[in-house]
Every structure is written in structure tokens, then in C-alpha cells.
Design a protein around this motif. Structure first.
Motif, PDB file in Angstrom:
ATOM      1  N   HIS A  74       5.437   5.038   6.549  1.00  0.00           N
ATOM      2  CA  HIS A  74       5.586   3.610   6.803  1.00  0.00           C
ATOM      3  C   HIS A  74       7.064   3.228   6.708  1.00  0.00           C
ATOM      4  O   HIS A  74       7.875   3.982   6.168  1.00  0.00           O
ATOM      5  CB  HIS A  74       4.764   2.796   5.803  1.00  0.00           C
TER       6      HIS A  74
ATOM      7  N   TYR B  63       2.883   4.135  10.921  1.00  0.00           N
ATOM      8  CA  TYR B  63       2.778   2.695  11.150  1.00  0.00           C
ATOM      9  C   TYR B  63       4.159   2.076  11.020  1.00  0.00           C
ATOM     10  O   TYR B  63       4.870   2.315  10.050  1.00  0.00           O
ATOM     11  CB  TYR B  63       1.837   2.029  10.145  1.00  0.00           C
TER      12      TYR B  63
ATOM     13  N   SER C 105       6.410  -1.697   3.914  1.00  0.00           N
ATOM     14  CA  SER C 105       5.137  -2.201   4.410  1.00  0.00           C
ATOM     15  C   SER C 105       4.857  -3.546   3.769  1.00  0.00           C
ATOM     16  O   SER C 105       5.183  -3.768   2.604  1.00  0.00           O
ATOM     17  CB  SER C 105       3.994  -1.232   4.052  1.00  0.00           C
TER      18      SER C 105
END
Length: 396
Positions: A365, A335, A387
């Protein structure tokens, strides 16, 4: 920690020597002058107290604060001037701060106004309060005071809070870099301590919560200018409350995000903004304060958790912080949103694409890695999950 093949990791010993084995941990501003409030302040993890209001308005009470700080083993920073407020001159008070063991240093000026375009309201007229001296601006007046304090108390901590959030033309300068460079250049090199603020959390007009997309660049620029101007130490002001983002923290993660991100850029300490205030409307902002005279919230607990967490290894980290080499951006493999847009702004000489001590790195992340050295031999790395803290994503 990874060093050269023939370098063994050193042994580190915990201690209470400021900037060597212990973080500078302060808060703006001072709590009530009582044992109850001082004990609470200590419990939250702070070891430095900024004395802001009473130095300007009540000399006798200010001296009582210095005595109380000594009783509790707190180091006291005298905040002698604001950006628009004419301070009471220490130069003419006939009070020797050297008589008070808790006196650790001076915060010479808070977000100083520039003198590139003096405004009429910033001019300091000659009055008894200024010992009949006149000055072009509050800024000039405070730095006249600073010169006296620096000469009178050599070897003390001397800081100036730099606002890293102004728009073009604010403070009488055409650019942020011109403002920062000019303010720091006014301070003798041996006394240069950069205290700076840039608060990451915003509430947008539609009610949504966001992270400032220039946040990491601000941390980076503070580190970069520190190298350019031989700044001795850097103290980062982290956000606990802000009038334009009125909300309570959801967890200690929203504080540790700021602490760990700043540590990736080699900071030496932290100041909470804010702990209590002598000028805000407490009834409107009761959620931010930790002072029991005005009410308490879960923020007390969150701050305590966050500070205790970094104090578990400050005596190791501080061996590396002064020799910051740069920072690496690691986009997430599972992500990524460019660290809420921060990666696109995070550019410069010390933004590293690779580093000799790192053969490969990956993260699920968005992550940043601060690269530092101890004694020019041993590499140290500080990692921070980028994040968005509200999403509580685990980064591996």
C-alpha cells in the motif's frame, strides 16, 4: 538502520533529556489546576504543559500552575500571545519566571497576523496595559515582548506557532511561503523553533470523511523551510478535534497516522490540539476534551496508546531527526490512490527518487519513507503507511 560497511550500529540508552532521548509532548491548553487533573495529564503521556489562559488573565493563578508543574515534573511553556489578543505584558509584570524551575520556555505568538496589510482592529493603542507603548499590530507588540524575553531568559525554548493552512492573502501576506519566511526571520537564529499545525481530517458537506490532499506537502514544506532558515527544532501539532470535523476518533490509528507521518519528516516533538479549552463551548464539543470537569471519551485512551507507542523508541529516533535527508514516495503494489491524492502534491528538492542506502523497496500500500542520518554516518529510515486510516489496511 543501515550504514556503511565498517560502521557498527551504536548502542542507545533511554532517558528523560528533552529532544535528546525524550520527545517534547505537550497539549493545548492546560487542564484544571488540581492534583486529579495533573495526574491524569501525566497518565496520558504528556511531559510539557502549555500555560495559555491564566498568563493573560490571572497572574496569581498562573504562578500556581508553574508551582504545580514543578511538583509533577512537567516542563511549562508560557504562551505569551495570540494572533488577535493583546497579551498581558510579562515585561512589565515584575515577575521573574527564572524563580520557577518548571519554566522551560515561551510560545511567543500563536498564528501571528502579518503586518503587510495592518487592519484597524489589529492596531495596539498605548495604554497602561502596554506600559503606554503603541504598536502597528498585535504581531509587532508580541515580538517587542519576545525580544525582552529572549534577552532575559537566554537558552530557553522559544517557539512560534505557524499556521500552515491559510489561503492566499491571509495574515497580510500574498503567499504561505512569504508568511512563514517572514515570521521565522524575525526570530534570532539560535532561538528558531517552528511549531506548526495542519490538521489532516475533514468532514465534507455530504457527510463523508476525507484526508486533506495537501497534508504531506505541509509536513514536507515545514522540513524544507527548516533547512533553509536553520530552524533548531520542529514541533508538530496533531489533530484530536476540530470544529469543522466534529467526530470521535475510531481508533488510535488515526492519531498514530499523524505521528508516524510527521516523524518521516524529522519532527522533534508533538502538541495535541486540543486537550482542553478556555474559549470553546464545552457543551457543544464535549467529545474532544480530556478534562474531567467537562466529560471524558474514548479519545483519552486512544491518545494514551498512541503516545506510549512512540515513546518506546523516541530515544533512538531522536538521534536521527535533526539530520533529515528527505522523503521517498512508494506507491502501493496491490492498492494505491496516491495517498488520497497527497503524492501528486508532494514534490520538491528533498523528495527522493532513490537513496544510496536503499537498494530496493516495495510496499503493498502507499507508503512514505523518511531518510535521516545520525552523526553523518549511519542511515535511519522511518516508514509510514499512507492507506486511509479508516480502512485499516495492513501494509507490507
Amino acid at each position: 538502520v543501515k550504514g556503511s560497511a565498517d560502521a557498527l550500529p551504536p548502542a542507545y540508552t533511554d532517558g528523560n533529556e528533552m529532544f535528546e532521548t525524550e520527545f517534547f509532548l505537550g497539549a493545548w491548553c492546560e487542564p484544571d489546576l488540581s492534583d486529579t487533573e495533573f495526574e491524569k495529564y501525566m497518565d496520558y503521556g504528556f511531559n510539557v504543559m502549555y500555560l495559555n489562559s491564566d498568563i493573560q488573565y490571572n497572574t496569581r493563578r498562573f504562578l500556581e500552575y508553574l508551582k504545580k508543574c514543578d511538583e509533577y515534573g512537567l516542563k511549562a511553556i508560557v504562551a505569551s500571545g495570540g494572533n488577535r489578543v493583546t497579551p498581558t505584558s510579562l515585561k512589565y509584570q515584575k515577575t521573574s519566571l527564572e524563580d520557577y524551575p518548571a519554566f522551560y520556555g515561551i510560545c511567543a505568538i500563536d498564528e501571528p497576523l502579518g503586518d503587510g496589510s495592518p487592519r484597524e482592529e489589529d492596531e495596539i493603542q498605548a495604554t497602561e496595559r502596554t506600559n503606554w507603548e503603541s504598536h502597528n499590530t498585535v504581531y509587532d507588540y508580541i515580538y517587542s515582548e519576545y525580544e525582552y524575553l529572549s534577552e532575559t531568559y537566554p537558552g530557553k525554548f522559544f517557539g512560534s506557532v505557524i499556521n500552515y493552512g491559510p489561503d492566499e492573502g491571509d495574515f497580510g501576506y500574498g503567499s504561505l511561503d512569504a508568511y512563514v519566511t517572514y515570521v521565522l526571520s524575525k526570530i534570532p537564529q539560535q532561538d528558531r523553533v517552528l511549531e506548526f499545525d495542519k490538521y489532516p481530517y475533514n468532514v465534507l458537506r455530504n457527510g463523508s470523511f476525507s484526508l486533506n490532499d495537501a497534508y504531506l506537502w505541509t509536513l514536507y514544506r515545514a522540513a524544507e523551510v527548516s533547512k533553509e532558515l536553520s530552524v533548531e527544532k520542529r514541533i508538530y501539532y496533531y489533530q484530536q478535534w476540530w470544529p469543522f470535523a466534529m467526530r470521535e476518533y475510531l481508533s488510535a490509528q488515526e492519531i498514530t497516522y499523524q505521528l508516524y507521518s510527521a516523524m518521516c519528516f524529522g519532527v522533534n516533538g508533538f502538541t495535541a490540539y486540543k486537550y482542553a479549552s478556555y474559549w470553546a463551548d464545552y457543551n457543544d464539543f464535549e467529545n474532544f476534551t480530556m478534562n474531567s470537569a467537562w466529560g471524558e471519551t474514548e479519545l483519552n485512551y486512544y491518545n494514551q496508546v498512541a503516545l506510549n507507542e512512540i515513546k518506546n523508541f523516541d530515544y533512538i529516533y531522536l538521534n536521527f531527526a535533526d539530520d533529515w535527508q528527505g522523503v521517498m514516495k512508494v506507491p502501493g503494489s496491490e492498492y494505491t490512490d496516491g495517498a488520497m491524492g497527497n503524492f501528486s502534491y508532494l514534490t520538491g528538492e528533498y523528495v527522493l527518487d532513490s537513496y544510496a542506502g536503499i537498494s530496493a523497496v516495495s510496499a503493498t500500500h502507499d507508503t512514505i519513507i523518511g531518510v535521516m542520518k545520525e552523526k553523518e554516518v549511519i542511515d535511519g529510515y522511518m516508514l509510514s503507511n499512507q492507506s486511509f486510516t479508516l480502512d485499516r489496511r495492513t501494509d507490507t
